[in-house]
Scaffold this motif. Structure first.
Motif, PDB file in Angstrom:
ATOM      1  N   SER A   1       0.906  -1.189   0.056  1.00 18.07           N
ATOM      2  CA  SER A   1       0.079  -0.004  -0.013  1.00 18.07           C
ATOM      3  C   SER A   1       0.895   1.247  -0.150  1.00 18.07           C
ATOM      4  CB  SER A   1      -0.983  -0.059   1.118  1.00 18.07           C
ATOM      5  OG  SER A   1      -1.823   0.927   1.370  1.00 18.07           O
ATOM      6  N   GLY A   2       0.474   2.121  -0.904  1.00 22.83           N
ATOM      7  CA  GLY A   2       1.284   3.579  -1.091  1.00 22.83           C
ATOM      8  C   GLY A   2       2.744   3.483  -1.637  1.00 22.83           C
ATOM      9  N   LYS A   3       3.235   2.291  -2.093  1.00 22.41           N
ATOM     10  CA  LYS A   3       4.573   2.284  -2.377  1.00 22.41           C
ATOM     11  C   LYS A   3       4.423   1.822  -4.000  1.00 22.41           C
ATOM     12  CE  LYS A   3       6.558   0.746   2.052  1.00 22.41           C
ATOM     13  NZ  LYS A   3       7.707   0.274   2.306  1.00 22.41           N
TER      14      LYS A   3
ATOM     15  N   ILE B   1     -12.821  -7.278   2.029  1.00 22.09           N
ATOM     16  CA  ILE B   1     -14.114  -6.307   1.694  1.00 22.09           C
ATOM     17  C   ILE B   1     -13.999  -4.904   1.978  1.00 22.09           C
ATOM     18  CG2 ILE B   1     -16.679  -6.331   1.669  1.00 22.09           C
ATOM     19  CD1 ILE B   1     -16.337  -9.422   1.909  1.00 22.09           C
ATOM     20  N   GLY B   2     -13.971  -4.137   0.820  1.00 20.56           N
ATOM     21  CA  GLY B   2     -14.170  -2.853   1.224  1.00 20.56           C
ATOM     22  C   GLY B   2     -12.910  -1.875   0.986  1.00 20.56           C
ATOM     23  N   ASP B   3     -11.762  -2.576   0.775  1.00 20.56           N
ATOM     24  CA  ASP B   3     -10.417  -1.901   0.632  1.00 20.56           C
ATOM     25  C   ASP B   3     -10.734  -1.382  -0.800  1.00 20.56           C
ATOM     26  OD1 ASP B   3      -9.378  -2.653   2.874  1.00 20.56           O
ATOM     27  OD2 ASP B   3      -8.046  -4.267   1.894  1.00 20.56           O
ATOM     28  N   SER B   4     -10.115  -0.128  -0.986  1.00 17.21           N
ATOM     29  CA  SER B   4      -9.807   0.597  -2.293  1.00 17.21           C
ATOM     30  C   SER B   4      -8.661  -0.239  -3.051  1.00 17.21           C
ATOM     31  CB  SER B   4      -9.769   2.043  -2.176  1.00 17.21           C
ATOM     32  OG  SER B   4     -10.974   2.593  -1.415  1.00 17.21           O
ATOM     33  N   LEU B   5      -8.842  -0.561  -4.261  1.00 13.02           N
ATOM     34  CA  LEU B   5      -7.696  -0.932  -5.043  1.00 13.02           C
ATOM     35  C   LEU B   5      -7.626   0.030  -6.253  1.00 13.02           C
ATOM     36  CD1 LEU B   5      -8.484  -4.891  -4.815  1.00 13.02           C
ATOM     37  CD2 LEU B   5      -6.836  -3.565  -3.755  1.00 13.02           C
ATOM     38  N   ALA B   6      -6.691   0.719  -6.130  1.00 11.98           N
ATOM     39  CA  ALA B   6      -6.583   1.736  -7.319  1.00 11.98           C
ATOM     40  C   ALA B   6      -5.113   1.879  -8.014  1.00 11.98           C
ATOM     41  CB  ALA B   6      -6.807   3.138  -6.875  1.00 11.98           C
ATOM     42  N   PHE B   7      -5.017   1.782  -9.187  1.00 13.20           N
ATOM     43  CA  PHE B   7      -3.469   1.521  -9.882  1.00 13.20           C
ATOM     44  C   PHE B   7      -3.507   2.665 -10.943  1.00 13.20           C
ATOM     45  CE2 PHE B   7      -5.010  -2.339  -8.162  1.00 13.20           C
ATOM     46  CZ  PHE B   7      -4.070  -2.756  -7.625  1.00 13.20           C
ATOM     47  N   ARG B   8      -2.153   3.105 -11.170  1.00 11.52           N
ATOM     48  CA  ARG B   8      -2.059   3.845 -12.531  1.00 11.52           C
ATOM     49  C   ARG B   8      -0.761   3.409 -13.005  1.00 11.52           C
ATOM     50  NH1 ARG B   8       1.274   8.044 -12.578  1.00 11.52           N
ATOM     51  NH2 ARG B   8       2.634   8.749 -10.674  1.00 11.52           N
ATOM     52  N   SER B   9      -0.394   3.778 -14.118  1.00 10.87           N
ATOM     53  CA  SER B   9       1.029   3.733 -14.966  1.00 10.87           C
ATOM     54  C   SER B   9       1.761   5.016 -15.306  1.00 10.87           C
ATOM     55  CB  SER B   9       0.911   2.637 -16.050  1.00 10.87           C
ATOM     56  OG  SER B   9       2.085   2.628 -16.537  1.00 10.87           O
ATOM     57  N   ASP B  10       3.000   4.966 -15.433  1.00  9.53           N
ATOM     58  CA  ASP B  10       3.614   6.215 -15.790  1.00  9.53           C
ATOM     59  C   ASP B  10       3.738   6.161 -17.419  1.00  9.53           C
ATOM     60  OD1 ASP B  10       4.210   7.372 -13.307  1.00  9.53           O
ATOM     61  OD2 ASP B  10       6.125   6.207 -13.224  1.00  9.53           O
ATOM     62  N   LEU B  11       3.311   5.157 -17.947  1.00  5.78           N
ATOM     63  CA  LEU B  11       3.168   4.743 -19.608  1.00  5.78           C
ATOM     64  C   LEU B  11       1.934   4.337 -19.816  1.00  5.78           C
ATOM     65  CD1 LEU B  11       6.909   3.369 -20.045  1.00  5.78           C
ATOM     66  CD2 LEU B  11       6.083   5.718 -20.548  1.00  5.78           C
ATOM     67  N   ALA B  12       1.349   4.830 -20.941  1.00 13.33           N
ATOM     68  CA  ALA B  12       0.170   3.977 -21.666  1.00 13.33           C
ATOM     69  C   ALA B  12       0.274   2.579 -21.626  1.00 13.33           C
ATOM     70  CB  ALA B  12      -0.138   4.751 -22.848  1.00 13.33           C
ATOM     71  N   THR B  13      -0.605   1.954 -20.875  1.00 22.15           N
ATOM     72  CA  THR B  13      -0.404   0.556 -20.845  1.00 22.15           C
ATOM     73  C   THR B  13      -1.843  -0.111 -20.692  1.00 22.15           C
ATOM     74  OG1 THR B  13      -0.283   0.486 -18.306  1.00 22.15           O
ATOM     75  CG2 THR B  13       1.745   0.279 -19.450  1.00 22.15           C
ATOM     76  N   THR B  14      -1.992  -1.165 -20.465  1.00 23.06           N
ATOM     77  CA  THR B  14      -3.336  -1.893 -20.145  1.00 23.06           C
ATOM     78  C   THR B  14      -3.290  -2.726 -18.888  1.00 23.06           C
ATOM     79  OG1 THR B  14      -4.223  -2.519 -22.517  1.00 23.06           O
ATOM     80  CG2 THR B  14      -4.928  -3.799 -20.714  1.00 23.06           C
ATOM     81  N   LEU B  15      -4.195  -2.229 -18.088  1.00 16.73           N
ATOM     82  CA  LEU B  15      -4.298  -2.638 -16.674  1.00 16.73           C
ATOM     83  C   LEU B  15      -5.453  -3.510 -16.342  1.00 16.73           C
ATOM     84  CD1 LEU B  15      -2.934   0.463 -14.522  1.00 16.73           C
ATOM     85  CD2 LEU B  15      -1.662  -1.779 -14.901  1.00 16.73           C
ATOM     86  N   GLN B  16      -5.483  -4.780 -15.765  1.00 20.38           N
ATOM     87  CA  GLN B  16      -6.569  -5.304 -15.506  1.00 20.38           C
ATOM     88  C   GLN B  16      -6.526  -5.842 -13.965  1.00 20.38           C
ATOM     89  OE1 GLN B  16      -5.427  -8.283 -18.875  1.00 20.38           O
ATOM     90  NE2 GLN B  16      -7.569  -8.458 -18.956  1.00 20.38           N
ATOM     91  N   ILE B  17      -7.476  -5.997 -13.424  1.00 19.95           N
ATOM     92  CA  ILE B  17      -7.650  -6.319 -12.015  1.00 19.95           C
ATOM     93  C   ILE B  17      -8.453  -7.787 -11.905  1.00 19.95           C
ATOM     94  CG2 ILE B  17      -7.972  -5.848  -9.748  1.00 19.95           C
ATOM     95  CD1 ILE B  17      -8.078  -2.994 -10.350  1.00 19.95           C
ATOM     96  N   PHE B  18      -8.169  -8.756 -11.314  1.00 13.82           N
ATOM     97  CA  PHE B  18      -8.736  -9.909 -11.233  1.00 13.82           C
ATOM     98  C   PHE B  18      -9.004 -10.194  -9.724  1.00 13.82           C
ATOM     99  CE2 PHE B  18      -6.514 -10.124 -15.084  1.00 13.82           C
ATOM    100  CZ  PHE B  18      -7.547 -10.576 -16.055  1.00 13.82           C
ATOM    101  N   SER B  19     -10.335 -10.729  -9.510  1.00 16.40           N
ATOM    102  CA  SER B  19     -10.482 -10.876  -7.990  1.00 16.40           C
ATOM    103  C   SER B  19     -10.006 -12.176  -7.405  1.00 16.40           C
ATOM    104  CB  SER B  19     -12.208 -10.894  -8.138  1.00 16.40           C
ATOM    105  OG  SER B  19     -12.551 -12.255  -8.556  1.00 16.40           O
TER     106      SER B  19
END
Length: 108
Positions: free
Chosen positions: A24-26, A47-65
């Protein structure tokens, strides 16, 4: 991007050889994925945690449960902004990072 060109052929399996754990936060630095290479990350959530991501370059990001469902996906310029979900399951969520759909030129 060329939206008509499919990035991944889901009928092809690829062995996952490395999964980096996110804290978290790193920030994590990795080499830009190319040629259908996927970088995998994992994060433990309740349950309830926020999962947010970003990249410095244009990419595709997918999150799987934890149950294996794709629960979020962004691509291109949308991957440069913080975006994500709230966890609806306890367990390990996986994040796939790969190059943007359609960025590779086809060679005859």
């Amino acid at each position: 991007t060329d939206a008509s060109e499919q990035y991944v052929d889901y009928s092809v399996e690829e062995e996952i050889t490395e999964v980096l754990e996110l804290q978290s936060g790193k920030a994590v630095s990795v080499v830009k994925p190319e040629e259908n290479t996927i970088k995998w990350f994992k994060v433990n959530a309740v349950i309830g945690d926020s999962l947010a991501f970003r990249s410095d370059l244009a990419t595709t990001l997918q999150i799987f449960s934890p149950s294996g469902l794709e629960v979020h996906s962004v691509s291109g310029d949308k991957s440069l902004r913080w975006d994500g979900i709230h966890a609806l399951e306890d367990g390990i969520y996986y994040v796939a990072l790969h190059d943007v759909t359609g960025t590779k030129k086809k060679t005859p």
